[in-house]
Write an enzyme that holds these catalytic residues in place. Structure first.
Site, PDB file in Angstrom:
ATOM      1  N   LEU A   1       0.884  -1.154   0.000  1.00 18.40           N
ATOM      2  CA  LEU A   1       0.000   0.000   0.000  1.00 18.40           C
ATOM      3  C   LEU A   1       0.928   1.211   0.000  1.00 18.40           C
ATOM      4  O   LEU A   1       1.607   1.484   0.983  1.00 18.40           O
ATOM      5  CB  LEU A   1      -0.887  -0.017   1.240  1.00 18.40           C
ATOM      6  CG  LEU A   1      -1.833   1.154   1.480  1.00 18.40           C
ATOM      7  CD1 LEU A   1      -2.792   1.339   0.321  1.00 18.40           C
ATOM      8  CD2 LEU A   1      -2.613   0.947   2.778  1.00 18.40           C
ATOM      9  N   SER A   2       0.979   1.926  -1.123  1.00 18.25           N
ATOM     10  CA  SER A   2       1.962   2.990  -1.284  1.00 18.25           C
ATOM     11  C   SER A   2       1.754   4.114  -0.280  1.00 18.25           C
ATOM     12  O   SER A   2       0.650   4.326   0.232  1.00 18.25           O
ATOM     13  CB  SER A   2       1.893   3.563  -2.708  1.00 18.25           C
ATOM     14  OG  SER A   2       2.245   2.589  -3.662  1.00 18.25           O
ATOM     15  N   ALA A   3       2.834   4.859  -0.013  1.00 15.73           N
ATOM     16  CA  ALA A   3       2.757   6.008   0.874  1.00 15.73           C
ATOM     17  C   ALA A   3       1.787   7.040   0.297  1.00 15.73           C
ATOM     18  O   ALA A   3       1.807   7.306  -0.910  1.00 15.73           O
ATOM     19  CB  ALA A   3       4.136   6.626   1.063  1.00 15.73           C
TER      20      ALA A   3
END
Length: 380
Positions: free
Chosen positions: A96-98
């Protein structure tokens, strides 16, 4: 009762302060699609310095909620599912990307209401949900891993977002669903598949993380022409896991006698010079991989490789530098040559470089598309 709306506002304030969020539309999207709904109960929160920690909703709810609304990535799969991501071991294979890099790419994409968007790399489904929260936007997202796609579809359904989730190789796009107005890529790309250009309407936009074998990653925004080409420039930096079909090959180790030499240039001057130099090297030596480290003793070490060549450059704390190379090419000499060419060009930064994608492949250019950087193999 957790007040996640307040957490979202604090996160959005932080992203605005750091220049990663400027369009109020995406601030509204952060509220419409709360990030915690896409965080698994157990995962690994990655820190900015490469460190990390296990997050576990049942065992440490406060730590889990903190990670859900921090500007940091959360590793949700390791070793393509073979390793528990909550251990922090193995190679990250989905995340889950920043939030900051997510909003940066969404603002770079800048879709219109009612657009048809193709997303490559579904992950947890959060970015697809953010896109689908825009009025009338229709999203098709492709995920290579069937288990990840299944979980993402459940997440999207739980949030009421109508997103078409496909399982397959994102490099092939979705020819049956084309044409699309935009393509949003959430995994690193070495070579842009022309299928994405072919499936995008003329005037449409493709954004993706360019992750060459050489140093660093770069945000790219392409606009599709009416002749089957797409042209655009590099923007900020980024770091993403690559498309599974574009993962780095194993160099295989030395296949010939190792030669020892010296370096003209302090390797730190090259590896710490500029993102513009990184792009020049990656554009002129597209098959070159690299890594580097500064040891606890203060030595700087760098490694270069292709499928049949390799080099190790060591600058000891004392100032002595040695170069060990094998294979038919002197890789460090090639890098030094490009460094001096880059100096002659006036040390151009990242924003002066661009990329053109055609049915024949891709080319990196400086200042204008007709000023292509020609790799050494093509120049001979």
């Amino acid at each position: 009762m957790i007040d996640f709306a307040e957490r979202i506002d604090r996160l959005a304030d932080l992203l605005e302060a750091t220049g990663q969020l400027s369009d109020p539309v995406w601030r509204q999207a952060l509220h419409a699609v709360p990030r915690h709904l896409f965080v698994p109960p157990v995962a690994w929160a990655q820190g900015p310095d490469g460190s990390g920690r296990r997050i576990d909703l049942a065992a440490d709810p406060d730590g889990w909620w903190e990670a859900a609304y921090a500007d940091q990535p959360i590793i949700t799969q390791a070793d393509d599912g073979a390793t528990d991501p909550g251990t922090g071991r193995g190679s990250a294979s989905s995340s889950l990307s920043a939030p900051g890099i997510v909003t940066t790419f969404l603002e770079l994409l800048d879709p219109f209401d009612g657009d048809r968007v193709l997303e490559i790399g579904t992950g947890t489904g959060w970015t697809a949900a953010l896109l689908a929260s825009r009025p009338g936007v229709q999203v098709t997202t492709i995920e290579v891993d069937a288990q990840i796609a299944e979980r993402a579809a459940a997440n999207l359904k739980a949030t009421g977002r109508d997103v078409r989730v496909l399982v397959g190789d994102g490099a092939e796009g979705d020819p049956d669903g084309a044409p699309f107005d935009c393509v949003h890529v959430t995994c690193g790309v070495v070579t842009v598949p022309h299928a994405w250009v072919r499936q995008t309407r003329p005037g449409g936009v493709i954004v993706f993380p360019w992750m060459p074998w050489y140093e660093g990653g770069h945000q790219v925004r392409l606009t599709v022409g009416r002749d089957g080409t797409a042209i655009g420039r590099f923007h900020g930096g980024c770091a993403y896991m690559r498309l599974r079909s574009q993962r780095p090959p194993d160099d295989g180790g030395p296949q010939s006698e190792i030669q020892e030499g010296t370096a003209q240039v302090d390797p730190r001057r090259i590896f710490h010079a500029s993102a513009g130099l990184d792009i020049a090297i990656a554009g002129l030596l597209p098959d070159l991989g690299a890594s580097r480290v500064t040891t606890a003793e203060g030595d700087f070490k760098a490694w270069l490789w292709t499928t049949d060549c390799g080099a190790q450059i060591t600058r000891e704390r004392s100032g002595e530098t040695t170069v060990l190379q094998y294979g038919p090419r002197a890789l460090w000499s090639e890098v030094e040559d490009i460094f001096f060419r880059w100096l002659e060009w006036g040390r151009p930064g990242r924003d002066r470089f661009g990329i053109t994608v055609t049915p024949k492949g891709q080319a990196i250019w400086l200042d204008a598309p007709d000023n292509t950087l020609r790799p050494a193999a093509e120049a001979t």
